[in-house]
Design an enzyme around this catalytic site. Structure first.
Site, PDB file in Angstrom:
ATOM      1  CG  LEU A 272      -1.913  -1.152   1.336  1.00 11.71           C
ATOM      2  CD1 LEU A 272      -2.778  -0.976   2.561  1.00 11.71           C
ATOM      3  CD2 LEU A 272      -2.759  -1.251   0.097  1.00 11.71           C
ATOM      4  CG  ASP A 273       3.706   4.089  -2.395  1.00 14.71           C
ATOM      5  OD1 ASP A 273       3.626   5.012  -1.560  1.00 14.71           O
ATOM      6  OD2 ASP A 273       4.596   4.016  -3.261  1.00 14.71           O
TER       7      ASP A 273
END
Length: 602
Positions: free
Chosen positions: A477-478
């Site tokens: 998750l970025d």
């Protein structure tokens, strides 16, 4: 162009869609020659037939009315057959010789006699679109004989537009009619049609009475070329060969307007008043123009203008004229007297209306004394119980049964870490807890994604590309990534990729990542329905699987930093060799002055 006996709201029927205006005027012109006059049903059937004819291949420009007549079904209702037959009878063939151009006549030569008109000269030819636009009125050249041409609808509309701003019998009204008569050389029938188109039925009746009186006097007096045994003057004036009698009838028709009885109500020019700040010369000019357009022909204008110039002036100009003794002087003296008058500056006075005292009776809304009902803060009571729920305390517009039911959101699963320290409640900056559910509603918890220093936020997701079976994988998750990145191993078969430029922490790259414009389904563990993306980035090196902001914005989530129970550690800071700014240009070599010049003073 007589009156149409029917219930149509407008005197001119509307043209069907797709038909040119000049073609529709030809059909109307032929329909108005029918005896008796066409009805609304005839025009309705004509419009219906023309709508069908417009879809046929024989509809050409110019129209061949003979072919158009062959399309009429047998027993077609209305009088469409008679209208088309009139147009077929008067259609001009392409081989017809052109009309001779009138040659200028010298004073020493005698004008040639006009050619004998055809017996059907009163029937107008079909309308032909002019090559150049012409403006009404058009005068014949000097010495050229005027040729009779019946009215067309555009001619009547032009004449009515010219006389719309003039009073009946005024010089402008009579001059317009004289020019029209000189141009078209109308017969008695044409003049009657023009009168019915321009004036009301009452004026037509009065004009008819005056015209009959003038004709009787002219027949008794005797006229050149008039034969009492050949019929009345109106009948002989319709003969194109009797040019002299036609001119006499036209003059009598024009003279009947000047003998009409005057109107009983005050004319429009009598109500023209001078404004408080209007110059006197501008007021007199308005009166002069109104009298030119409103006075009957032959009425003296000067005495009426002098009388109105004093009686309808404002009070200050009247005082000036009275002081100088020019109340009934020539108009030039009155203008010179008031030319130096200018409106005085009026002192602005603020007029404040005193407020009425409050009433002594109680308000019908709240029952209290001391205010008006319009100023009452109590809402207006409903007149009776609500017709929906029978509750007398609210109006129908406020009934809860009319409010749409609130849609329940999709319940989201909770993805919390296993440590117990993260379940403690945290107070926000302005008070309140992290989760504040409404007591009357079910608790709906958004997905909480922890961010720890020891490990990256990685989720187990399933990705489906091009409708294939979802394949499980580990994704990062970025929140700093704009687009989602998937490895090339998840894409089945060869697909069309597009080059793109990616700017990351290590600089620019256009070889490792490609743009994949294919629908993508991502199944997240805390969401029941998949996230659908129209495009994403494809990692050709098969190193990265990143869930970017384009996917995270579809599932409302919450990022938080859990408390770390271990003590803080101070680690040495090592500067990396590449920090990602090498692609930027060097800064300019410009001397920087201090922002505050006073700070450098001793």
């Amino acid at each position: 162009m007589g009156q149409i006996h029917g219930l149509s709201p407008t005197p001119i029927p509307k043209a069907p869609r797709g038909l040119s205006t000049h073609h529709w005027l030809n059909f109307l012109q032929a329909a108005y020659r029918l005896q008796p006059r066409p009805s609304d049903f005839d025009f309705q059937q004509l419009r219906r037939f023309l709508k069908l004819a417009l879809k046929t291949p024989i509809w050409l420009n110019p129209i061949d009315y003979s072919l158009l007549a062959s399309l009429i079904p047998k027993g077609y209702p209305g009088r469409v057959v008679e209208i088309i037959n009139i147009l077929v009878k008067n259609q001009v063939s392409p081989s017809a010789p052109a009309a001779p151009v009138p040659t200028p006549i010298c004073p020493t030569t005698t004008p040639p006699p006009p050619p004998p008109p055809s017996p059907e000269a009163h029937v107008p030819p079909p309308y032909v679109e002019p090559t150049t636009t012409q403006c009404f009125p058009i005068l014949h050249p000097p010495g050229a004989p005027s040729a009779h041409r019946p009215w067309q609808m555009k001619d009547l509309q032009a004449i009515k537009q010219e006389v719309s701003s003039s009073a009946l019998g005024s010089p402008q009204f009579m001059q317009t009619l004289r020019l029209a008569v000189q141009q078209f050389d109308p017969t008695a029938k044409d003049l009657q049609d023009l009168l019915q188109y321009l004036c009301s039925s009452l004026v037509v009746s009065l004009h008819h009475q005056q015209l009959n009186t003038l004709i009787t006097e002219a027949e008794t007096r005797g006229m050149t070329g008039y034969n009492p045994m050949a019929g009345p003057l109106r009948m002989q004036a319709n003969n194109p060969a009797q040019q002299g009698l036609r001119r006499e009838y036209q003059n009598l028709w024009l003279a009947a307007f000047s003998t009409l009885p005057g109107n009983t109500r005050d004319p429009s020019w009598a109500a023209i008043l001078q404004g408080l700040e209007e110059p006197y010369c501008a007021f007199v000019e308005r009166l002069n123009v109104a009298l030119d357009n409103g006075l009957p022909e032959g009425t003296p204008k000067e005495p009426i203008l002098r009388s109105l110039a004093y009686s309808n002036a404002n009070k200050e100009c009247q005082k000036i004229l009275q002081a100088r003794g020019h109340t009934n002087s020539p108009l030039g003296e009155m203008l010179r007297t008031c030319q130096a008058w200018t409106p005085k500056d009026k002192t602005k006075v603020l007029v404040v209306q005193p407020r009425r005292p409050p009433p002594t009776q109680p308000c019908f809304r709240c029952g209290k004394v001391g205010h008006w009902s319009r100023d009452c803060t109590q809402p207006r009571p409903p007149p009776g119980p609500c017709p929906l729920c029978q509750d007398p305390s609210h109006w129908k517009r406020d009934c809860p049964q009319l409010k749409p039911p609130q849609e329940e959101g999709e319940p989201l699963l909770l993805d919390l870490p296993s440590t117990s320290g993260t379940t403690e409640e945290k107070n926000l900056l302005k008070g309140g807890d992290l989760i504040s559910p409404h007591p009357d509603q079910d608790i709906s918890i958004l997905p909480l994604i922890p961010l720890r220093q020891q490990q990256q936020p990685i989720l187990g997701v399933r990705i489906s590309v091009m409708g294939q079976t979802p394949q499980p994988t580990q994704a990062l998750l970025d929140t700093g990534a704009d687009l989602t990145v998937i490895p090339q191993t998840l894409v089945p078969g060869p697909v069309k990729l597009h080059d793109t430029l990616i700017l990351g922490a290590s600089g620019q790259t256009n070889t490792q990542f490609k743009l994949l414009q294919t629908p993508l389904h991502i199944f997240l563990p805390f969401r029941r329905s998949p996230v659908i993306l129209s495009s994403c980035l494809l990692d050709t090196h098969n190193k990265w699987t990143i869930i970017g902001r384009d996917a995270l914005q579809q599932c409302q989530g919450l990022l938080y930093l859990p408390d770390d129970p271990s003590p803080h550690q101070l680690l040495p800071i090592a500067t990396p060799n590449t920090i990602g700014l090498e692609h930027l240009p060097p800064p300019p070599q410009v001397d920087q002055f201090p922002l505050n010049l006073s700070a450098s003073r001793p």
